[in-house]
Design a protein around this motif. Sequence first.
Motif, PDB file in Angstrom:
ATOM      1  N   LEU A 237     -65.345 -57.103  16.842  1.00 56.99           N
ATOM      2  CA  LEU A 237     -65.610 -55.722  17.226  1.00 56.99           C
ATOM      3  C   LEU A 237     -64.650 -55.268  18.324  1.00 56.99           C
ATOM      4  O   LEU A 237     -64.176 -54.122  18.320  1.00 56.99           O
ATOM      5  CB  LEU A 237     -67.059 -55.585  17.695  1.00 56.99           C
ATOM      6  CG  LEU A 237     -68.135 -55.886  16.645  1.00 56.99           C
ATOM      7  CD1 LEU A 237     -69.526 -55.817  17.265  1.00 56.99           C
ATOM      8  CD2 LEU A 237     -68.036 -54.938  15.460  1.00 56.99           C
ATOM      9  N   ALA A 238     -64.344 -56.160  19.259  1.00 53.53           N
ATOM     10  CA  ALA A 238     -63.403 -55.819  20.324  1.00 53.53           C
ATOM     11  C   ALA A 238     -62.001 -55.606  19.764  1.00 53.53           C
ATOM     12  O   ALA A 238     -61.267 -54.706  20.199  1.00 53.53           O
ATOM     13  CB  ALA A 238     -63.395 -56.921  21.389  1.00 53.53           C
ATOM     14  N   ALA A 239     -61.609 -56.414  18.785  1.00 56.04           N
ATOM     15  CA  ALA A 239     -60.293 -56.242  18.170  1.00 56.04           C
ATOM     16  C   ALA A 239     -60.202 -54.913  17.431  1.00 56.04           C
ATOM     17  O   ALA A 239     -59.147 -54.257  17.435  1.00 56.04           O
ATOM     18  CB  ALA A 239     -60.014 -57.403  17.211  1.00 56.04           C
ATOM     19  N   ALA A 240     -61.295 -54.517  16.794  1.00 53.99           N
ATOM     20  CA  ALA A 240     -61.316 -53.218  16.111  1.00 53.99           C
ATOM     21  C   ALA A 240     -61.148 -52.082  17.115  1.00 53.99           C
ATOM     22  O   ALA A 240     -60.384 -51.130  16.884  1.00 53.99           O
ATOM     23  CB  ALA A 240     -62.627 -53.055  15.341  1.00 53.99           C
ATOM     24  N   GLU A 241     -61.850 -52.183  18.229  1.00 56.80           N
ATOM     25  CA  GLU A 241     -61.730 -51.160  19.271  1.00 56.80           C
ATOM     26  C   GLU A 241     -60.313 -51.123  19.827  1.00 56.80           C
ATOM     27  O   GLU A 241     -59.729 -50.049  20.038  1.00 56.80           O
ATOM     28  CB  GLU A 241     -62.722 -51.453  20.389  1.00 56.80           C
ATOM     29  CG  GLU A 241     -62.701 -50.464  21.529  1.00 56.80           C
ATOM     30  CD  GLU A 241     -63.694 -50.829  22.616  1.00 56.80           C
ATOM     31  OE1 GLU A 241     -63.265 -50.921  23.786  1.00 56.80           O
ATOM     32  OE2 GLU A 241     -64.884 -51.035  22.305  1.00 56.80           O
ATOM     33  N   SER A 242     -59.738 -52.291  20.062  1.00 58.07           N
ATOM     34  CA  SER A 242     -58.374 -52.368  20.586  1.00 58.07           C
ATOM     35  C   SER A 242     -57.382 -51.731  19.634  1.00 58.07           C
ATOM     36  O   SER A 242     -56.439 -51.045  20.057  1.00 58.07           O
ATOM     37  CB  SER A 242     -58.000 -53.838  20.829  1.00 58.07           C
ATOM     38  OG  SER A 242     -56.659 -53.970  21.218  1.00 58.07           O
ATOM     39  N   VAL A 244     -57.849 -49.249  17.547  1.00 58.35           N
ATOM     40  CA  VAL A 244     -57.960 -47.794  17.514  1.00 58.35           C
ATOM     41  C   VAL A 244     -57.599 -47.163  18.861  1.00 58.35           C
ATOM     42  O   VAL A 244     -56.883 -46.151  18.927  1.00 58.35           O
ATOM     43  CB  VAL A 244     -59.376 -47.370  17.094  1.00 58.35           C
ATOM     44  CG1 VAL A 244     -59.527 -45.846  17.155  1.00 58.35           C
ATOM     45  CG2 VAL A 244     -59.687 -47.875  15.688  1.00 58.35           C
ATOM     46  N   ARG A 245     -58.061 -47.775  19.952  1.00 59.84           N
ATOM     47  CA  ARG A 245     -57.881 -47.177  21.275  1.00 59.84           C
ATOM     48  C   ARG A 245     -56.602 -47.633  21.967  1.00 59.84           C
ATOM     49  O   ARG A 245     -56.086 -46.933  22.856  1.00 59.84           O
ATOM     50  CB  ARG A 245     -59.083 -47.499  22.165  1.00 59.84           C
ATOM     51  CG  ARG A 245     -60.405 -47.008  21.616  1.00 59.84           C
ATOM     52  CD  ARG A 245     -61.532 -47.231  22.602  1.00 59.84           C
ATOM     53  NE  ARG A 245     -62.840 -46.939  22.006  1.00 59.84           N
ATOM     54  CZ  ARG A 245     -63.991 -46.969  22.673  1.00 59.84           C
ATOM     55  NH1 ARG A 245     -64.012 -47.272  23.962  1.00 59.84           N
ATOM     56  NH2 ARG A 245     -65.125 -46.697  22.051  1.00 59.84           N
ATOM     57  N   GLY A 246     -56.088 -48.807  21.568  1.00 60.44           N
ATOM     58  CA  GLY A 246     -54.895 -49.329  22.210  1.00 60.44           C
ATOM     59  C   GLY A 246     -55.188 -49.842  23.615  1.00 60.44           C
ATOM     60  O   GLY A 246     -56.333 -49.890  24.067  1.00 60.44           O
ATOM     61  N   GLY A 247     -54.138 -50.219  24.324  1.00 58.41           N
ATOM     62  CA  GLY A 247     -54.289 -50.693  25.693  1.00 58.41           C
ATOM     63  C   GLY A 247     -54.484 -52.195  25.780  1.00 58.41           C
ATOM     64  O   GLY A 247     -54.746 -52.879  24.786  1.00 58.41           O
ATOM     65  N   ASP A 248     -54.336 -52.718  26.988  1.00 52.33           N
ATOM     66  CA  ASP A 248     -54.504 -54.141  27.251  1.00 52.33           C
ATOM     67  C   ASP A 248     -55.947 -54.454  27.618  1.00 52.33           C
ATOM     68  O   ASP A 248     -56.745 -53.551  27.926  1.00 52.33           O
ATOM     69  CB  ASP A 248     -53.592 -54.578  28.404  1.00 52.33           C
ATOM     70  CG  ASP A 248     -52.112 -54.359  28.084  1.00 52.33           C
ATOM     71  OD1 ASP A 248     -51.740 -54.535  26.909  1.00 52.33           O
ATOM     72  OD2 ASP A 248     -51.364 -54.006  29.017  1.00 52.33           O
ATOM     73  N   LEU A 249     -56.277 -55.728  27.615  1.00 52.88           N
ATOM     74  CA  LEU A 249     -57.593 -56.141  28.082  1.00 52.88           C
ATOM     75  C   LEU A 249     -57.744 -55.767  29.555  1.00 52.88           C
ATOM     76  O   LEU A 249     -56.791 -55.916  30.338  1.00 52.88           O
ATOM     77  CB  LEU A 249     -57.780 -57.649  27.931  1.00 52.88           C
ATOM     78  CG  LEU A 249     -57.906 -58.213  26.520  1.00 52.88           C
ATOM     79  CD1 LEU A 249     -58.002 -59.731  26.580  1.00 52.88           C
ATOM     80  CD2 LEU A 249     -59.129 -57.638  25.812  1.00 52.88           C
TER      81      LEU A 249
END
Length: 332
Positions: A237-242, A244-249
């Motif tokens: 789920l975090a990878a999916a968000e990343s 779409v939204r981009g950015g670093d952890l």
Amino acid sequence: MTTDTTSPADVVPVSVKTEYLPDDAISVLGDRDATPSVVLRAIVGTIIQTAPDALIVITGDFIQSVQDNFDARGVKVTYGTKRGANFVSAKTMRNAEGGATIYLPLGLVFGSDDESQEQLTWRVSYVLGMAAHEAVHALNHNQAEDSEAVFNEMQITTASEVYYATEAGTIVEEYRAQVSAELAFPYPGSFIENLCDDADHFGGAVDEARRFVPSDVPAAAAIQGAAGTNLWKAMALAAAESRVRGGDLPVSVAENTLWRLYAAPLWEAWVAVLAQLPPGNERAGLDRLTAVTRQLMELLAASERLAGVQRSWDDGGGAYMHWVTPAGNPRT
């Protein structure tokens, strides 16, 4: 129990069923001006845009409704909603008739009695994203691009492949569904920011499993196995968000001790492997799905090794779990 096939979304005829609801709740849902009725129509309208053939069940006893589905199909499972640091809030399943059923708990539709306008806005945003997510699961089932179809396509031959392909198939489904949902109705929170809690919970489960090893290996294996499943879904789920939204952890995640120990070494590869997949509302094709699933299977085995766990199977399919001390683990 009642069934309504009129058209809650005022778009096309759909199948909406209620289970385990008190009469007063059914009455409220029948009042078109009541907030729960409006929310329900929005949910159904969201689902049918992607999965018009899905059966939608609004239930007052979510766990029991899901359990009833398992029982009707002869699946020997005792269902629960706790998933590591998270809880299941909705579920899409195959049904005994061969179609897809989406189960939604009554609380998502009704909210709380003292809900503020701000809380209502957040809940509706969350619920519509959840509905979009579950609709993709139903769509993938109907298109034969769900994990079961992929599993069958892979022609699995070993017990090791059965385990890792099953886990990887779930990750693929969750990732694709969440990418689609995030594009349509962005999650009002952040799965990425929750990774600290997910890593902490996983680390606690690893310790708990090891405490059981001397006295109860099956219990230790069950704890460790569930912990892995929960962490992998959170990372999907975090990878999916990343994506779409981009950015670093965020720094809070990147510098979390348990994240760095158990997940960070695989995160870049995890994101890259999943990025090969299209959103769940677009066709992926079984060839691509099987290729990505096999790549994930390797990452899952590597993830377990980071936790100091290795699996083996005998010729008869018997499963074994072996614990070792992870190199550099400051907690052992």
